[in-house]
Design a protein around this motif. Structure first.
Motif, short mmCIF file in Angstrom:
data_model
loop_
_atom_site.label_atom_id
_atom_site.label_comp_id
_atom_site.label_asym_id
_atom_site.label_seq_id
_atom_site.Cartn_x
_atom_site.Cartn_y
_atom_site.Cartn_z
N GLU A 13 -0.98 2.44 5.74
CA GLU A 13 -2.15 1.94 5.85
C GLU A 13 -2.38 1.17 4.54
O GLU A 13 -3.13 0.12 4.56
CB GLU A 13 -3.37 3.07 6.06
N GLU A 14 -2.32 1.81 3.36
CA GLU A 14 -2.47 1.11 2.13
C GLU A 14 -1.55 -0.33 2.11
O GLU A 14 -2.32 -1.14 1.59
CB GLU A 14 -1.94 1.91 1.11
N ALA A 15 -0.62 -0.23 2.48
CA ALA A 15 0.21 -1.41 2.51
C ALA A 15 -0.20 -2.57 3.33
O ALA A 15 -0.19 -3.81 2.98
CB ALA A 15 1.68 -1.17 2.90
N THR A 16 -0.87 -1.91 4.70
CA THR A 16 -1.46 -2.84 5.42
C THR A 16 -2.51 -3.63 4.62
O THR A 16 -2.84 -4.81 4.81
CB THR A 16 -1.96 -2.38 6.64
N ARG A 17 -3.48 -2.75 3.98
CA ARG A 17 -4.72 -3.37 3.37
C ARG A 17 -4.03 -4.33 2.27
O ARG A 17 -4.92 -5.52 2.10
CB ARG A 17 -5.50 -2.18 2.75
N HIS A 18 -3.16 -4.28 1.30
CA HIS A 18 -2.88 -5.12 0.39
C HIS A 18 -2.18 -6.33 1.21
O HIS A 18 -2.45 -7.52 0.71
CB HIS A 18 -1.57 -4.30 -0.35
N THR B 223 5.18 -11.28 4.12
CA THR B 223 4.57 -10.37 4.92
C THR B 223 5.38 -9.78 6.09
O THR B 223 5.23 -8.44 6.30
CB THR B 223 3.05 -10.80 5.47
N LYS B 224 6.24 -10.46 6.75
CA LYS B 224 6.86 -10.13 7.70
C LYS B 224 8.18 -8.91 6.94
O LYS B 224 8.59 -8.05 7.66
CB LYS B 224 7.76 -11.13 8.49
N SER B 225 8.64 -9.35 5.86
CA SER B 225 9.52 -8.48 5.35
C SER B 225 8.89 -7.08 4.84
O SER B 225 9.43 -6.15 5.02
CB SER B 225 10.43 -9.03 4.07
N VAL B 226 7.66 -7.20 4.30
CA VAL B 226 6.73 -5.80 4.14
C VAL B 226 6.60 -5.12 5.26
O VAL B 226 6.72 -3.83 5.39
CB VAL B 226 5.35 -6.41 3.53
N ASN B 227 6.39 -6.04 6.48
CA ASN B 227 5.83 -5.04 7.50
C ASN B 227 7.32 -4.58 8.39
O ASN B 227 7.19 -3.51 8.96
CB ASN B 227 5.38 -6.21 8.58
N GLY B 228 8.53 -5.20 7.81
CA GLY B 228 9.83 -4.49 8.46
C GLY B 228 10.05 -3.18 7.62
O GLY B 228 10.34 -2.21 8.05
N LEU B 229 9.81 -3.27 6.50
CA LEU B 229 9.89 -2.10 5.58
C LEU B 229 8.91 -0.93 6.00
O LEU B 229 9.32 0.31 6.16
CB LEU B 229 9.73 -2.35 4.20
N ILE C 282 0.94 -3.59 -4.84
CA ILE C 282 -0.34 -3.94 -5.62
C ILE C 282 -0.03 -5.00 -6.74
O ILE C 282 -0.93 -5.96 -6.81
CB ILE C 282 -0.53 -2.51 -6.32
N ALA C 283 1.13 -5.05 -7.31
CA ALA C 283 1.06 -6.03 -8.35
C ALA C 283 1.44 -7.43 -7.92
O ALA C 283 0.77 -8.59 -8.35
CB ALA C 283 2.20 -5.80 -9.28
N ALA C 284 1.99 -7.38 -6.35
CA ALA C 284 1.88 -8.81 -5.90
C ALA C 284 0.77 -9.33 -5.38
O ALA C 284 0.45 -10.34 -5.50
CB ALA C 284 3.03 -8.74 -4.73
#
Length: 178
Positions: free
Chosen positions: A53-58, A82-88, A111-113
């Motif tokens: 959920e936190e990753a989705t917000r970022h 964002t697709k690669s983040v969603n994959g992870l 967060i840094a990104a």
């Protein structure tokens, strides 16, 4: 005679209405059925969901910052990232036992990104510099590669642990046969 038939029909219809009314109230007043209980979630599942959920917000904040620039190439690079983040994130939710291995990428690095993208968005909207744009595109490509690699490593770590567990089980079976 017709008045008697009419009265009997009226009596029968009123009894029918009262019976249906009483049935409706009985079903309303009856205790509701309990929903089936779900098995309790483990600590890893809860932590993985919170992290997702936190990753989705970022990721959403990153997408909003870039969408405000109205640049197709920047959007395409951000979308790949964002697709690669969603994959992870999806890999972690599928196997939450190893969520700590994805925590650094879906937490600190993301967060840094997000902060970097917000800073870039403010700067680029004020002064559209081609060098800054190129720098962002390179950063987005590097982040996409890093998250894709992290997703592959996350999947392989689960397979490696499974192989170790299978080998241990085979060894125990060999010992029991002797």
């Amino acid at each position: 005679m017709w008045s008697l038939v009419f009265r009997l029909a009226l009596l029968a219809s009123s009894l029918f209405v009262m019976w249906n009314f009483a049935k409706a109230w009985i079903t309303v007043l009856r205790a509701p059925k309990k929903a089936p209980e779900l098995p309790p979630m483990s600590h890893a599942e809860i932590a993985a969901r919170v992290l997702a959920e936190e990753a989705t917000r970022h990721v959403t904040a990153i997408e909003v910052a870039i969408a405000g620039l109205a640049d197709e190439e920047l959007w395409a690079a951000t979308e790949a990232f964002t697709k690669s983040v969603n994959g992870l994130k999806d890999a972690m939710l599928a196997e939450p036992t190893y969520y700590k291995r994805a925590k650094r990428h879906l937490g600190q690095i993301l967060i840094a990104a997000e902060q970097t993208v917000r800073h870039f968005s403010r700067h680029y909207s004020a002064t559209p510099d081609p060098a800054t744009r190129r720098q962002y595109l390179d950063l987005a490509a590097e982040l996409t590669t890093a998250y894709t690699r992290a997703t592959d490593q996350y999947a392989q770590s689960g397979a490696a642990d499974l192989a170790v567990e299978a080998e241990t089980l085979k060894e125990l079976l060999r010992r029991n046969r002797l």
